[in-house]
Design a protein around this motif. Structure first.
Motif, PDB file in Angstrom:
ATOM      1  N   LEU A 155     -17.394   3.422  -8.723  1.00  0.00           N
ATOM      2  CA  LEU A 155     -16.049   2.923  -8.975  1.00  0.00           C
ATOM      3  C   LEU A 155     -16.076   1.463  -9.420  1.00  0.00           C
ATOM      4  CD1 LEU A 155     -14.364   4.299  -5.713  1.00  0.00           C
ATOM      5  CD2 LEU A 155     -14.719   5.507  -7.883  1.00  0.00           C
ATOM      6  N   SER A 156     -15.163   1.130 -10.327  1.00  0.00           N
ATOM      7  CA  SER A 156     -14.968  -0.274 -10.699  1.00  0.00           C
ATOM      8  C   SER A 156     -13.873  -0.861  -9.815  1.00  0.00           C
ATOM      9  CB  SER A 156     -14.640  -0.372 -12.189  1.00  0.00           C
ATOM     10  OG  SER A 156     -13.560   0.475 -12.530  1.00  0.00           O
ATOM     11  N   GLY A 157     -13.318  -2.011 -10.197  1.00  0.00           N
ATOM     12  CA  GLY A 157     -12.349  -2.701  -9.364  1.00  0.00           C
ATOM     13  C   GLY A 157     -11.116  -1.858  -9.088  1.00  0.00           C
ATOM     14  N   ILE A 158     -10.850  -1.566  -7.827  1.00  0.00           N
ATOM     15  CA  ILE A 158      -9.789  -0.634  -7.448  1.00  0.00           C
ATOM     16  C   ILE A 158      -8.450  -1.355  -7.326  1.00  0.00           C
ATOM     17  CG2 ILE A 158      -9.013   0.994  -5.686  1.00  0.00           C
ATOM     18  CD1 ILE A 158     -12.010   1.270  -4.881  1.00  0.00           C
ATOM     19  N   TYR A 159      -7.418  -0.758  -7.923  1.00  0.00           N
ATOM     20  CA  TYR A 159      -6.070  -1.306  -7.797  1.00  0.00           C
ATOM     21  C   TYR A 159      -5.074  -0.150  -7.773  1.00  0.00           C
ATOM     22  CZ  TYR A 159      -5.206  -0.359 -12.762  1.00  0.00           C
ATOM     23  OH  TYR A 159      -5.024   0.257 -13.972  1.00  0.00           O
ATOM     24  N   GLY A 160      -3.817  -0.486  -7.554  1.00  0.00           N
ATOM     25  CA  GLY A 160      -2.754   0.503  -7.486  1.00  0.00           C
ATOM     26  C   GLY A 160      -1.596  -0.073  -6.700  1.00  0.00           C
ATOM     27  N   PRO A 161      -0.662   0.762  -6.284  1.00  0.00           N
ATOM     28  CA  PRO A 161       0.482   0.271  -5.514  1.00  0.00           C
ATOM     29  C   PRO A 161       0.045  -0.522  -4.283  1.00  0.00           C
ATOM     30  CG  PRO A 161       0.893   2.499  -6.243  1.00  0.00           C
ATOM     31  CD  PRO A 161      -0.543   2.206  -6.584  1.00  0.00           C
ATOM     32  N   GLY A 162       0.653  -1.689  -4.110  1.00  0.00           N
ATOM     33  CA  GLY A 162       0.329  -2.549  -2.984  1.00  0.00           C
ATOM     34  C   GLY A 162      -0.902  -3.408  -3.180  1.00  0.00           C
ATOM     35  N   PHE A 184     -14.227  -7.316 -16.742  1.00  0.00           N
ATOM     36  CA  PHE A 184     -14.375  -6.364 -15.648  1.00  0.00           C
ATOM     37  C   PHE A 184     -13.708  -5.061 -16.040  1.00  0.00           C
ATOM     38  CE2 PHE A 184     -14.288 -10.414 -13.175  1.00  0.00           C
ATOM     39  CZ  PHE A 184     -15.532 -10.312 -12.569  1.00  0.00           C
ATOM     40  N   ASN A 185     -14.276  -3.963 -15.568  1.00  0.00           N
ATOM     41  CA  ASN A 185     -13.556  -2.684 -15.612  1.00  0.00           C
ATOM     42  C   ASN A 185     -12.714  -2.545 -14.353  1.00  0.00           C
ATOM     43  OD1 ASN A 185     -16.091  -2.029 -17.402  1.00  0.00           O
ATOM     44  ND2 ASN A 185     -14.633  -0.363 -17.802  1.00  0.00           N
ATOM     45  N   ARG A 186     -11.739  -1.642 -14.420  1.00  0.00           N
ATOM     46  CA  ARG A 186     -10.849  -1.385 -13.281  1.00  0.00           C
ATOM     47  C   ARG A 186     -10.624   0.114 -13.163  1.00  0.00           C
ATOM     48  NH1 ARG A 186     -10.096  -5.232 -16.369  1.00  0.00           N
ATOM     49  NH2 ARG A 186      -9.874  -7.358 -15.580  1.00  0.00           N
ATOM     50  N   ILE A 187     -10.079   0.510 -12.014  1.00  0.00           N
ATOM     51  CA  ILE A 187      -9.713   1.915 -11.842  1.00  0.00           C
ATOM     52  C   ILE A 187      -8.506   1.999 -10.910  1.00  0.00           C
ATOM     53  CG2 ILE A 187     -11.347   2.297  -9.927  1.00  0.00           C
ATOM     54  CD1 ILE A 187     -10.422   4.825 -12.709  1.00  0.00           C
ATOM     55  N   HIS A 188      -7.487   2.724 -11.365  1.00  0.00           N
ATOM     56  CA  HIS A 188      -6.302   2.944 -10.534  1.00  0.00           C
ATOM     57  C   HIS A 188      -6.648   3.980  -9.466  1.00  0.00           C
ATOM     58  CE1 HIS A 188      -2.260   4.234  -9.392  1.00  0.00           C
ATOM     59  NE2 HIS A 188      -1.772   3.156  -9.990  1.00  0.00           N
ATOM     60  N   CYS A 189      -6.121   3.793  -8.268  1.00  0.00           N
ATOM     61  CA  CYS A 189      -6.471   4.695  -7.161  1.00  0.00           C
ATOM     62  C   CYS A 189      -6.119   6.155  -7.464  1.00  0.00           C
ATOM     63  CB  CYS A 189      -5.805   4.238  -5.869  1.00  0.00           C
ATOM     64  SG  CYS A 189      -3.995   4.240  -5.881  1.00  0.00           S
ATOM     65  N   ASP A 190      -5.076   6.389  -8.256  1.00  0.00           N
ATOM     66  CA  ASP A 190      -4.730   7.768  -8.597  1.00  0.00           C
ATOM     67  C   ASP A 190      -5.789   8.415  -9.477  1.00  0.00           C
ATOM     68  OD1 ASP A 190      -2.432   7.677  -7.117  1.00  0.00           O
ATOM     69  OD2 ASP A 190      -1.047   7.610  -8.810  1.00  0.00           O
ATOM     70  N   ALA A 284       7.773   0.233 -14.045  1.00  0.00           N
ATOM     71  CA  ALA A 284       8.930   1.088 -14.352  1.00  0.00           C
ATOM     72  C   ALA A 284       9.338   1.939 -13.154  1.00  0.00           C
ATOM     73  CB  ALA A 284       8.614   1.978 -15.549  1.00  0.00           C
ATOM     74  N   SER A 285       8.363   2.421 -12.398  1.00  0.00           N
ATOM     75  CA  SER A 285       8.669   3.291 -11.263  1.00  0.00           C
ATOM     76  C   SER A 285       9.044   2.503 -10.018  1.00  0.00           C
ATOM     77  CB  SER A 285       7.459   4.185 -10.948  1.00  0.00           C
ATOM     78  OG  SER A 285       6.376   3.398 -10.469  1.00  0.00           O
ATOM     79  N   GLY A 286       8.669   1.233  -9.980  1.00  0.00           N
ATOM     80  CA  GLY A 286       8.956   0.411  -8.818  1.00  0.00           C
ATOM     81  C   GLY A 286       8.034   0.655  -7.645  1.00  0.00           C
ATOM     82  N   ASP A 287       6.936   1.381  -7.866  1.00  0.00           N
ATOM     83  CA  ASP A 287       6.060   1.697  -6.726  1.00  0.00           C
ATOM     84  C   ASP A 287       4.918   0.696  -6.570  1.00  0.00           C
ATOM     85  OD1 ASP A 287       4.111   2.278  -8.604  1.00  0.00           O
ATOM     86  OD2 ASP A 287       3.836   4.360  -7.998  1.00  0.00           O
ATOM     87  N   TRP A 288       5.014  -0.439  -7.255  1.00  0.00           N
ATOM     88  CA  TRP A 288       3.893  -1.379  -7.254  1.00  0.00           C
ATOM     89  C   TRP A 288       3.738  -2.143  -5.940  1.00  0.00           C
ATOM     90  CZ3 TRP A 288       5.454  -6.576  -6.892  1.00  0.00           C
ATOM     91  CH2 TRP A 288       6.796  -6.838  -7.191  1.00  0.00           C
ATOM     92  N   ARG A 289       4.814  -2.239  -5.160  1.00  0.00           N
ATOM     93  CA  ARG A 289       4.733  -3.045  -3.939  1.00  0.00           C
ATOM     94  C   ARG A 289       3.982  -2.349  -2.809  1.00  0.00           C
ATOM     95  NH1 ARG A 289      10.163  -4.768  -5.260  1.00  0.00           N
ATOM     96  NH2 ARG A 289      10.227  -7.026  -5.605  1.00  0.00           N
ATOM     97  N   ASP A 290       4.192  -1.041  -2.653  1.00  0.00           N
ATOM     98  CA  ASP A 290       3.641  -0.359  -1.489  1.00  0.00           C
ATOM     99  C   ASP A 290       3.296   1.080  -1.824  1.00  0.00           C
ATOM    100  OD1 ASP A 290       2.908   0.535   0.979  1.00  0.00           O
ATOM    101  OD2 ASP A 290       4.887   0.438   1.870  1.00  0.00           O
ATOM    102  N   GLY A 291       2.015   1.407  -1.691  1.00  0.00           N
ATOM    103  CA  GLY A 291       1.592   2.756  -2.038  1.00  0.00           C
ATOM    104  C   GLY A 291       1.798   3.787  -0.953  1.00  0.00           C
ATOM    105  N   GLU A 292       2.117   3.341   0.270  1.00  0.00           N
ATOM    106  CA  GLU A 292       2.186   4.301   1.362  1.00  0.00           C
ATOM    107  C   GLU A 292       3.375   5.245   1.243  1.00  0.00           C
ATOM    108  OE1 GLU A 292      -0.253   4.525   3.094  1.00  0.00           O
ATOM    109  OE2 GLU A 292      -1.244   2.600   2.989  1.00  0.00           O
ATOM    110  N   ALA A 293       4.474   4.767   0.637  1.00  0.00           N
ATOM    111  CA  ALA A 293       5.692   5.580   0.634  1.00  0.00           C
ATOM    112  C   ALA A 293       5.854   6.413  -0.627  1.00  0.00           C
ATOM    113  CB  ALA A 293       6.907   4.656   0.793  1.00  0.00           C
ATOM    114  N   ARG A 294       4.816   6.453  -1.464  1.00  0.00           N
ATOM    115  CA  ARG A 294       4.941   7.180  -2.714  1.00  0.00           C
ATOM    116  C   ARG A 294       4.959   8.684  -2.503  1.00  0.00           C
ATOM    117  NH1 ARG A 294       0.463   6.049  -6.590  1.00  0.00           N
ATOM    118  NH2 ARG A 294      -0.789   6.384  -4.746  1.00  0.00           N
TER     119      ARG A 294
END
Length: 299
Positions: A155-162, A184-190, A284-294
């Motif tokens: 995996l590369s640098g992990i990011y996503g909501p939160g 750097f490469n990155r990867i979204h948690c999804d 656009a989805s507004g889920d960037w702050r917290d991934g737990e409630a998605r």
């Protein structure tokens, strides 16, 4: 089809994204070191178990029914913290079909910005990456011994909501460090979750770089996030004069572009092939702050 049972050693950020993406008759169990994290795991669809380095009877019982094993715990100087106590138990798991091990592109080391792929020689620089290479080899060796496919996901640098530059800009911690020619490469948690499920469905083993299509300078990501928020990005800071922790500075000591063709050949199509697609979606989805409630990812 009989029920699939997945067991995750180390149900952190990536493990919870993986569990949220499950479909069909699948039970997901996962470990944590703290009972305080049980609620967050349950919210993600994971039946939580405590694991502090010892193989309890409860974990052993769960392993006996597990069909797919995912390991997301970093190695230690004493060796792999899962294999050390559980190797014999894993080797005897009666229902086991597949093993997945979450590693890092850090195993390649520094290639001066050149492209690397799964056949590139690993030249790890940091101690943590040296330990990762050793752990990868041990898991692949175990797979050969018991005749089960082992997939190594680098995996590369992990990011996503939160966990992203939008959050950092909001809380005032974002910085634009500039080191010439650094990418750097990155990867979204999804996409970690999607790649894992793709390999499980295909029962595929081997080594796979799970990373986006576009290695990019880190300051560009902050600038793009700021443009979405309609704010000025923080000022650029020359890398040589930046105040950084030894670990943060070590990341900038490795520069490479990581290719991801193997996971695509295995059938996976990235939901977020570059950081712009991911940030556009999160904003656009507004889920960037917290991934737990998605809500779970639709696959």
């Amino acid at each position: 089809m009989s029920e699939r049972q997945v067991f995750i050693f180390g149900s952190g950020y990536s493990g919870k994204a993986f569990a949220r993406a499950k479909t069909g008759a699948t039970a997901v169990l996962g470990t944590t070191r703290s009972e305080e994290k049980f609620a967050a795991l349950q919210q993600a669809g994971i039946a939580p178990l405590l694991f502090d380095g010892a193989l309890t009877g409860e974990i052993a019982e769960a392993l006996n029914k597990t069909t797919h094993l995912v390991i997301s715990i970093a190695p230690e100087e004493a060796g792999d913290p899962v294999l050390n106590p559980a190797r014999a138990a894993i080797a005897k798991m009666p229902a086991l079909e597949w093993i997945g091990y979450l590693s890092t592109v850090g195993v390649y080391g520094d290639y001066g910005g050149a492209w690397v792929n799964e056949k590139t020689t690993c030249r790890p620089v940091s101690k943590r990456s040296v330990m990762r290479v050793a752990a990868e080899r041990e898991w692949l060796k175990l797979g050969e011994e018991i005749g089960r496919p082992v997939a190594i996901l680098r995996l590369s640098g992990i990011y996503g909501p939160g966990r992203n530059a939008l959050v950092n800009l909001e809380n005032g911690t974002a910085r634009r460090l500039v080191k010439p020619d650094q990418v750097f490469n990155r990867i979204h948690c999804d996409d970690i979750a999607g790649a894992l499920w793709q390999l499980i469905e295909g029962n595929k083993g081997g080594i796979f770089n799970v990373t986006d299509d576009e290695p990019a300078p880190p300051q560009d990501v902050v600038t793009y996030a700021a443009s979405l928020m309609g704010i000025e990005p923080p000022p650029e800071i020359p890398f040589d004069t930046a105040q950084l922790s030894p670990m943060a500075r070590s990341f900038y000591g490795e520069n490479k572009r990581v290719a991801n063709a193997a996971i695509k050949v295995a059938g996976y199509r990235f939901r977020f092939p570059d950081y712009r697609a991911a940030f556009d979606h999160m904003w656009a989805s507004g889920d960037w702050r917290d991934g737990e409630a998605r809500s779970p990812m639709k696959r």
